[in-house]
Write an enzyme that holds these catalytic residues in place. Structure first.
Site, short mmCIF file in Angstrom:
data_model
loop_
_atom_site.label_atom_id
_atom_site.label_comp_id
_atom_site.label_asym_id
_atom_site.label_seq_id
_atom_site.Cartn_x
_atom_site.Cartn_y
_atom_site.Cartn_z
N CYS A 60 18.46 59.12 -20.71
CA CYS A 60 17.90 57.83 -21.15
C CYS A 60 17.99 56.74 -20.09
O CYS A 60 17.30 55.73 -20.18
CB CYS A 60 18.61 57.35 -22.41
SG CYS A 60 18.15 58.30 -23.84
N1 CO8 Z 1 17.98 61.61 -44.40
C1 CO8 Z 1 18.93 61.35 -45.32
N2 CO8 Z 1 20.25 61.41 -45.07
C2 CO8 Z 1 20.63 61.74 -43.81
C3 CO8 Z 1 19.70 62.02 -42.80
C4 CO8 Z 1 18.33 61.95 -43.13
N3 CO8 Z 1 17.38 62.20 -42.22
N4 CO8 Z 1 20.37 62.29 -41.67
C5 CO8 Z 1 21.67 62.20 -41.94
N5 CO8 Z 1 21.86 61.89 -43.24
C6 CO8 Z 1 23.12 61.69 -43.96
C7 CO8 Z 1 24.26 62.38 -43.24
O1 CO8 Z 1 24.37 63.74 -43.62
C8 CO8 Z 1 25.45 61.55 -43.71
O2 CO8 Z 1 25.81 61.98 -44.99
P1 CO8 Z 1 27.37 61.99 -45.45
O3 CO8 Z 1 27.81 60.56 -45.34
O4 CO8 Z 1 27.31 62.53 -46.83
O5 CO8 Z 1 28.07 62.87 -44.43
C9 CO8 Z 1 24.88 60.14 -43.84
O6 CO8 Z 1 23.46 60.31 -43.95
C10 CO8 Z 1 25.21 59.27 -42.64
O7 CO8 Z 1 24.90 60.02 -41.43
P2 CO8 Z 1 25.29 59.50 -40.00
O8 CO8 Z 1 26.72 59.09 -39.97
O9 CO8 Z 1 24.83 60.51 -38.99
O10 CO8 Z 1 24.33 58.21 -39.91
P3 CO8 Z 1 24.38 57.01 -38.92
O11 CO8 Z 1 24.41 55.78 -39.70
O12 CO8 Z 1 25.38 57.19 -37.84
O13 CO8 Z 1 22.92 57.10 -38.23
C11 CO8 Z 1 21.96 57.75 -36.11
C12 CO8 Z 1 22.55 58.20 -37.45
C13 CO8 Z 1 20.67 56.99 -36.42
C14 CO8 Z 1 21.66 58.96 -35.27
C15 CO8 Z 1 22.94 56.79 -35.40
O14 CO8 Z 1 24.23 57.35 -35.39
C16 CO8 Z 1 22.54 56.47 -33.98
O15 CO8 Z 1 21.45 56.04 -33.69
N6 CO8 Z 1 23.50 56.57 -33.08
C17 CO8 Z 1 23.27 56.23 -31.66
C18 CO8 Z 1 22.73 57.44 -31.02
C19 CO8 Z 1 22.24 57.15 -29.64
O16 CO8 Z 1 22.12 56.09 -29.14
N7 CO8 Z 1 21.93 58.24 -29.01
C20 CO8 Z 1 21.35 58.18 -27.74
C21 CO8 Z 1 20.69 59.49 -27.62
S1 CO8 Z 1 19.32 59.39 -26.70
C22 CO8 Z 1 19.65 59.79 -25.04
O17 CO8 Z 1 20.62 59.53 -24.46
C23 CO8 Z 1 18.61 60.56 -24.36
C24 CO8 Z 1 18.93 61.99 -24.44
C25 CO8 Z 1 17.85 62.75 -23.80
C26 CO8 Z 1 16.56 62.68 -24.59
C27 CO8 Z 1 16.47 63.78 -25.57
C28 CO8 Z 1 15.08 63.80 -26.19
C29 CO8 Z 1 14.95 64.83 -27.34
#
Ligand code: CO8
Length: 373
Positions: A156
């Protein structure tokens, strides 16, 4: 020291877009099929049933409402769940090069540069469609640019790291003007069958022209006051796809050969790292966050960006201080902060300063402090 400027940017947006509702409908259809097919194993406790996704969760957790993609049908087919991007012959322009050429043409027009003015092409992005020949050389050839080209990958953060390489080349006199492009086809390495991440990414390409202030004639010119790069190893964002995969058949097609992340951990660890990185970079340049007109941040998560801006400013950011494009584009990896800069720089007045900042896998953080001329 030679004064270096960003004198033009360009953006290629694929015409197709997928809304959260469309994506969730396809995902939930896949879940129904999977659970039906595996009903006996689920019943016996051998397998866990898959859980449905929801548009409300996606928008609340990430701020994403839709994403642009190269192919829509393949992703939305519950029997396929990944894009269909036909292979092209070696005599044809490759897909990533084609996106880059489109973005580059806009950046060159904005900078008032022809191919003859440019000495180098840098492709900086998360995933290259082949190891060689470098895509940068193919793009160089397609645009009729002399000099040299190379590909680089810092996930990224590729674009800010690319801007630093471009600025260094101009400062060192090895190039008068550099084209830096970020062709991201994130849909190609996203597991659309995983509800934790199926909504995160989109496809796009951005382009930036970096040149000496002496040669820049564009109306919109931003002096690069400083760049700062940092990396700290982490396994929390990882993709094990690579050329050694075939050397161990057991791992071919396994889940770790596409994007995987510990989203929560990334959020918690990266927010303070980025805020500290920007604040100390500004301090090094005798500047402070409140003096910045704009923070063009990497676009991974809305809450993450709001929190970084708040940590820097000591208050909530006003609209326009940390612009968001995540709702329309989703996370486009290295292109995100450049899309924000491309769309939201025209209103700045001469003398206004801001920071382009990317962060992501590695971990990697890159900041570029700019001042409008
Ligand atoms: N629908 C409904 N519920 C869901 C879904 C969904 N789609 N997904 C997860 N849930 C549930 C989970 O199972 C969890 O349930 P429980 O509490 O019962 O365990 C609950 O929702 C909460 O899940 P999370 O804790 O995972 O949710 P978050 O609030 O943390 O949100 C995010 C998830 C949006 C992924 C968030 O954590 C985020 O954005 N974090 C930052 C990530 C980030 O910045 N990453 C950078 C990566 S990008 C990068 O560096 C480039 C890499 C190379 C590119 C690759 C391209 C493919």
């Amino acid at each position: 020291m030679k004064q270096v400027v960003i004198s033009g940017t360009g953006l290629y947006t694929p015409p197709l877009s997928i809304s959260n509702d469309e994506l969730v409908a396809a995902f939930n259809a896949y879940v129904a099929l999977y659970n039906e097919r595996n009903a006996a194993a689920i019943e016996s406790g051998e397998l866990e049933p898959l859980l449905e996704s929801s548009s409300e969760f996606i928008e609340k957790a990430s701020g994403i409402k839709s994403r642009h993609v190269i192919d829509k049908n393949g992703i939305l087919d519950p029997l396929r769940m990944y894009p269909y991007i036909p292979e092209r012959g070696n005599e044809q322009l490759s897909v990533q090069a084609e996106m880059a050429v489109a973005a580059a043409r806009e950046a060159m027009a904005n900078a008032g540069k022809s191919a003859a003015d440019i000495d180098a092409v840098i492709v900086a992005c998360s995933n290259m469609q082949r190891p060689y020949p470098a895509m940068a050389i193919e793009i160089q050839n397609a645009l009729g640019i002399n000099g040299f080209g190379f590909d680089m990958n810092v996930a990224c953060s590729s674009a800010t790291f690319g801007i630093e390489q471009a600025a260094n080349a101009v400062k060192a006199g090895t190039a008068r003007c550099v084209l830096m492009v970020n062709p991201e086809i994130c849909s190609g390495h996203l597991e659309f069958r995983d509800r934790d991440c199926h909504f995160i990414f989109g496809d796009v390409c951005t382009a930036v022209i970096v040149e000496s202030a002496d040669t820049a004639t564009a109306a919109q010119r931003f002096e690069i006051l400083g760049t700062r790069l940092a990396t700290v190893f982490s396994n929390n964002i990882r993709n094990n796809f690579g050329f050694l995969n075939r050397c161990d058949e057991a791992g071919v097609g396994a889940r770790d050969k596409l994007f995987v992340q510990e989203g929560r951990k990334v959020f918690k660890e990266v927010v303070p790292m980025v805020a500290e990185h920007i604040a100390s970079h500004l301090q090094q340049n005798q500047l402070t966050p409140p003096q910045m007109k704009c923070f063009w941040l990497h676009q991974a998560n809305l809450a993450m960006n709001l929190l970084i801006a708040k940590r820097l400013l000591g208050r909530e950011a006003e609209p326009g201080e940390a612009p968001v494009i995540l709702d329309e584009y989703a996370n486009t990896s290295s292109a995100g902060s450049i899309i924000a800069f491309h769309k939201f720089h025209a209103d700045l007045a001469a003398g206004d300063t801001g920071v382009i900042c990317s962060f992501g896998a590695g971990y990697s953080v890159g900041s570029v402090i700019v001042r409008k001329l």
